[in-house]
Scaffold this motif. Structure first.
Motif, PDB file in Angstrom:
ATOM      1  N   ALA D  29      -4.105  -3.535  -4.363  1.00 48.04           N
ATOM      2  CA  ALA D  29      -3.134  -3.066  -3.376  1.00 48.04           C
ATOM      3  C   ALA D  29      -3.481  -1.626  -3.035  1.00 48.04           C
ATOM      4  O   ALA D  29      -3.794  -0.831  -3.922  1.00 48.04           O
ATOM      5  CB  ALA D  29      -1.720  -3.154  -3.930  1.00 48.04           C
ATOM      6  N   ILE D  31      -1.952   1.706  -1.015  1.00 51.32           N
ATOM      7  CA  ILE D  31      -0.713   2.250  -0.463  1.00 51.32           C
ATOM      8  C   ILE D  31      -0.987   3.655   0.081  1.00 51.32           C
ATOM      9  O   ILE D  31      -1.582   4.481  -0.618  1.00 51.32           O
ATOM     10  CB  ILE D  31       0.383   2.331  -1.559  1.00 51.32           C
ATOM     11  N   ALA D  73      -5.207  -3.808   4.884  1.00 54.47           N
ATOM     12  CA  ALA D  73      -4.963  -2.549   4.181  1.00 54.47           C
ATOM     13  C   ALA D  73      -6.238  -1.734   4.039  1.00 54.47           C
ATOM     14  O   ALA D  73      -6.209  -0.506   4.030  1.00 54.47           O
ATOM     15  CB  ALA D  73      -4.357  -2.833   2.813  1.00 54.47           C
ATOM     16  N   HIS D  82       1.207   0.282   5.008  1.00 60.08           N
ATOM     17  CA  HIS D  82       1.704   0.121   3.643  1.00 60.08           C
ATOM     18  C   HIS D  82       2.061   1.470   3.059  1.00 60.08           C
ATOM     19  O   HIS D  82       1.307   2.063   2.307  1.00 60.08           O
ATOM     20  CB  HIS D  82       0.656  -0.547   2.764  1.00 60.08           C
ATOM     21  N   LEU D  88       4.381  -3.139   1.500  1.00 60.30           N
ATOM     22  CA  LEU D  88       3.295  -4.093   1.279  1.00 60.30           C
ATOM     23  C   LEU D  88       3.852  -5.503   1.077  1.00 60.30           C
ATOM     24  O   LEU D  88       3.363  -6.479   1.666  1.00 60.30           O
ATOM     25  CB  LEU D  88       2.475  -3.672   0.049  1.00 60.30           C
TER      26      LEU D  88
END
Lengths: 268, 268, 268, 268
Positions: D29, D31, D73, D82, D88
Motif C-alpha cells: 500500500a 499512501i 497508487a 490515497h 485507500l
C-alpha cells in the motif's frame, strides 16, 4: 548529577553471556535494490556478547546504531549503502563498533518481500508475498557470516492417494522454509532462494488467478504429485547445487485429510 | 499495619467500566461428563463491571473464586457440580457473588476436546481434537446467558475448478467456527455443535487413516465438492435448525492455489 | 483391490532426509507421577529418518504408535509405564520400532504443568502454570537422549535506574527459558528446572496474591534488583551446578519503559 | 472451451451470506500523507455479501480491485488518491463496484505506523512503532462507515501497592487498544488516536532512552501511578471528548507479579 554506570560493575555471578541485546524492535528499513528504494517495517534483533566481568550492556547504544544507520539510509547515502537487507545489517554492526565494545555481534531483520509474477495462462501480473529473515553475524575473529531464510507458500498433491484412487487424490497448502548460512561475501539473492522453494512444490501459488490460470495450476498439480518428502528433497538438492554454505530445509504440509500437519526436514 | 484499600477510593475520572478482571490465566478444570471425570488445563478470563465511583476491583477475589471452584472440583462434589464447562463457569460466578459486589460478571474458559471417532473404512478408533470456548455471562437482572464456540478442521474441494477441469480440482484444509449464544438453560452440547461443523465440509478429517480409509476420504471429497460459501451455509442452516439462540458462523479455507485464505461468514 | 505402496518406491531425487513425520498433533497423555495419574492434552511431534532410496514414510504408523501408547496408558499399565513425559516419549518410540523401520527417531511433547505454591505472606495455596516441552531422541546407535525445556514467567527490576533514581526504578515481566539436553538416564526433574528459573528472577510470581503477599513480593523485588543479564547468569550457573548435560538459557524482559524487549542468552 | 461459472449457479441451501471474500492477503500500500509517499506491506481482508440465489462470489475480482488500486497508487494518482489508509480502502471498494455486484462491502487494512517522538530529557528523536487497523464498510444504502483501531504499548504502576509499601510498587508493560467506528467523513487521525492512548498510561514508552531520559520516565511513572482501570477510563474519557462515533477501549496489563494479565474494557 553523576550518572551511575551500573552496567560497568562486576556482577555477583561471573559468567560471560553470548547474546545480550534488544529484540522484537519494529522499525524502518530502506533498501536501494537495483537503483530503486524500497521501504520495509521489519522486526529487528541486535545482540552482542558480554564478558564475565561486566554486569550489563548499554542497551541504548544498540538502538542508536539502528537509528543512525536508518537516518543515514534516509539520506543520499542509501543509494550506495544499503543494497540489501544484509548490507543494512552489516552497516548496523559497523555503527555499533564505534559505540560499544564487543567481540561478537548479531543483527537479525525479519520482513516480507512482494515480488511480481506472471500468471500461468492469462499472463497477468500477480504480486506474491514471501517472508524473509536475514541475520548478519560478526564472529570473534572479525569475520562476517550471514544467515538467509525464506518462507514460501505452495502445495503438495499426494502421489500415494493418486495411485490408489484412479487419479483422484488429496491436495493441500504446504509451507517451505530454506535457510542458507554462508560467509558474508557469498552472493545468495533472496529472490533466488525463493525461486528454489517455489519451484519445488507440486505447483507455485498465485495471488491472482483468473479461471484459465486456475485451470493451469490444477492441471500442473495433477501432473506433478509430490509428498512433503519430495518437496524437501527437491529444495535441498537445488539449494546445494546453487548456493555455497550450510543449508537447512523444512517443509510442513497442512494436510486436507488430517487435523495435524506432516513435516519433512533435512540439513547439510 | 492497616491496609490501604486503594480500590475503594473515588477515581479522578468517574466512568463506569463494563469488563474488569483477569485474563490469560492457565489453570486446572475437572469436569464430570456422564459419570467420568475429565481434566483440562484451560485458559480462563473472568471479569466484572466496575461502578463509576470505585477506583478498582479486588483482583485476587476473582482468582479465589476460580481456586475455590477448583478445590471443590477436586473433591467428591465434582461428581455432581461440574457436569460441563458452562456449569463450571456458573459455579465460579456463584463463588464470586459472595466475595465481590458486582452487577454483571463473565467467565470464559478455552480448552481442547478430544473425541474418539470411527475411521470410514477400517473402522479403527481415531482420536480427534477440537478447540472449544465457553462463556458464561450473568446479566444485570441476574439472568444467565452462555456463549459456546467450537473450531473444527475440515476441507473444501473447489466445484468451479472441478467443472472446468474434467473432474480435477484443488482441495485444501478449511477451518469452521460455530458460535451459539443462548439462555443458560438451553441444552446445546458442544459435541453436537462439533458434529454440525464437521459434517458440513467436503469430508470430515481424521487423525488416523490407513490406506483404505484415506481412499474413502478422497472418494468422499470428490463426490462432495464445496465452496467455502457452501460450508458456511450448511453449518448455518443446520445450526439454526438444531439450536436455539443467536448463531454466528465463520469458515476460512487455506487455499492450496493461493498464498491467502478465503472466508465466508454469516450470523443470525 | 491391491494397494500401491508409493512410499516404498525409489524417489527421483535420492537424498536421505533426517526428520520426516507428523507435527502439531493434539492428543491425550496420561502420566502416573508419584502414584497419581495426571491427564494432559499436549501437542506432539514424531519424526523418523528416511533413507535415500525410499520415496516416503508411512505416516499412519506414527499415529498408531501414539494411539497404542495412549490406549496402553488408559489401562492399568500406566501405573508403571508412563512415570514422566519422557517415559511416555520413549514408549512411543518403542511402539514405533515394531511398526516402521528407521535408524533415528524423535518424539516431542509440549504441554503445561500446574504446580501448587505457598504465597509468601498469607501462606495460601496458589496454582502456578508453566510451559514445558520434552523431546526424546533415539540416535542411530540405539542410544536415547532427552531434551527438557521449561518456560517460566518472572520479572526484572532495573538496578541501573534504581541507582540513578534514589531507589525508584522500572520493573517488568520477564520470561525465562531453560533447556537441558542429556542422556536419557540422567535424572532431571522438570519441577527442579522450573525452580532454578523461578528462583533466579527479582521475585517469583504468583497467581493468587492477597495484599500482604503483594507487599512481600514488592519488598522482595526492590531488595533484589536484576538486569535480564543477571537473571540469565543465575539460571545458567545454577543449572550447570545441578544438572548434567548441555544447557541453554534465554531470558526475555518485556520492558515497561520501551515497546521492544531485551534479551540475554547463553549456552554450554 | 467454454468456462463454467459455477459461482452463478443456485446453491442447494439458499441462505444469503454477509461476508464472503479473501483474508490474510499480504500486499503493498502506498499512501500520500501530507505530501510525502509512505510504503506499507499490510494484511488485507476484503469481503462482500452474497445473495441466497448465488452459489459463490468471483474471488479473483476482489484481488483485481486491490491490484488495480495499487497500480493506480504507483502512478501519479497516488499523489491525490490515497491520502490515508481509509481513502485507500474506499478506493478498493470503488474499483470493486465496477467488477462484482454486491450490496455491502468491507475492506480491512492492518499495518504498523512508525512515528518520530522527542525523548523526555535529552531531546533526541526516537522512532515509535504502533499497530493500526482500518476498516471501510459500504452499507446497503450506499453510505460509508469506517472503523479505526490503534494498539499502543505503555505501562501501569500499581497505586494500591504504592500506598501499602511506602512508595514502592510493582510496574509493568500494558497494551492499550482504542477503536472508533464513525461515518466515513468524520475526521479522526490515527495519530491523534495514538496520542489519546499513549498519554493515558503512567508514562509513554520510548524506543531510545539515554540515562537522563530513563530517569525522567521512572520519575514520571512514580508520580503517576495507575491501575489498568485508570488507564481505560482516561482513554475512554479523552476519546469521547475528541472523536465522534462509537468508542471501544481495552487495556491489558502484563502484570510483573502474576503470570496472568489483568484487563479493563468498556465501550459506548
Amino acid at each position: 548529577m553523576p550518572i551511575f554506570e551500573t552496567q560497568e560493575e562486576t556482577p555477583r555471578i561471573m559468567e560471560p553471556l553470548r547474546r545480550v541485546g534488544i529484540t522484537n524492535l519494529r522499525s524502518v528499513a530502506r533498501i536501494n535494490w537495483k537503483g530503486k528504494v524500497y521501504t520495509f517495517l521489519p522486526l529487528f534483533e541486535i545482540t552482542i556478547d558480554l564478558p564475565a566481568e561486566k554486569k550489563g550492556i548499554h542497551m541504548s547504544r544498540l538502538i542508536e546504531s539502528v537509528t543512525d544507520a536508518m537516518s543515514e539510509a534516509v539520506e543520499e547515502e542509501v543509494m550506495k549503502a544499503h543494497s540489501s537487507l544484509e548490507e543494512l545489517g552489516k552497516c548496523v554492526i559497523k555503527r555499533l563498533e564505534g559505540k560499544h565494545p564487543h567481540r561478537r555481534a548479531e543483527v537479525w531483520v525479519k520482513t516480507h518481500l512482494i515480488i511480481p509474477r506472471e500468471t500461468p495462462a492469462s499472463g497477468k501480473t500477480s504480486y506474491e508475498p514471501y517472508d524473509v529473515e536475514v541475520g548478519v553475524i560478526k564472529n570473534e575473529d572479525g569475520s562476517f557470516e550471514k544467515v538467509l531464510r525464506v518462507r514460501v507458500v505452495g502445495n503438495t498433491v499426494c502421489p500415494h492417494a493418486m495411485a490408489n484412487n484412479d487419479g483422484k487424490t488429496h491436495i493441500q497448502r504446504a509451507v517451505g522454509e530454506l535457510e542458507v548460512r554462508a560467509p558474508f561475501e557469498e552472493e545468495i539473492p533472496l529472490e533466488e532462494m525463493i525461486d528454489v522453494v517455489e519451484s519445488s512444490f507440486s505447483s507455485p501459488t498465485y495471488t491472482l488467478l483468473k479461471t484459465p490460470d486456475e485451470n493451469a495450476v490444477v492441471q500442473r498439480m495433477f501432473s506433478n504429485p509430490k509428498f512433503v518428502e519430495d518437496v524437501a528433497r527437491e529444495i535441498f538438492a537445488k539449494a546445494k547445487e546453487r548456493f555455497g554454505g550450510r543449508i537447512h530445509v523444512k517443509v510442513v504440509s497442512n494436510e486436507s485429510i488430517h487435523k495435524h500437519d506432516v513435516i519433512a526436514e533435512t540439513w547439510s
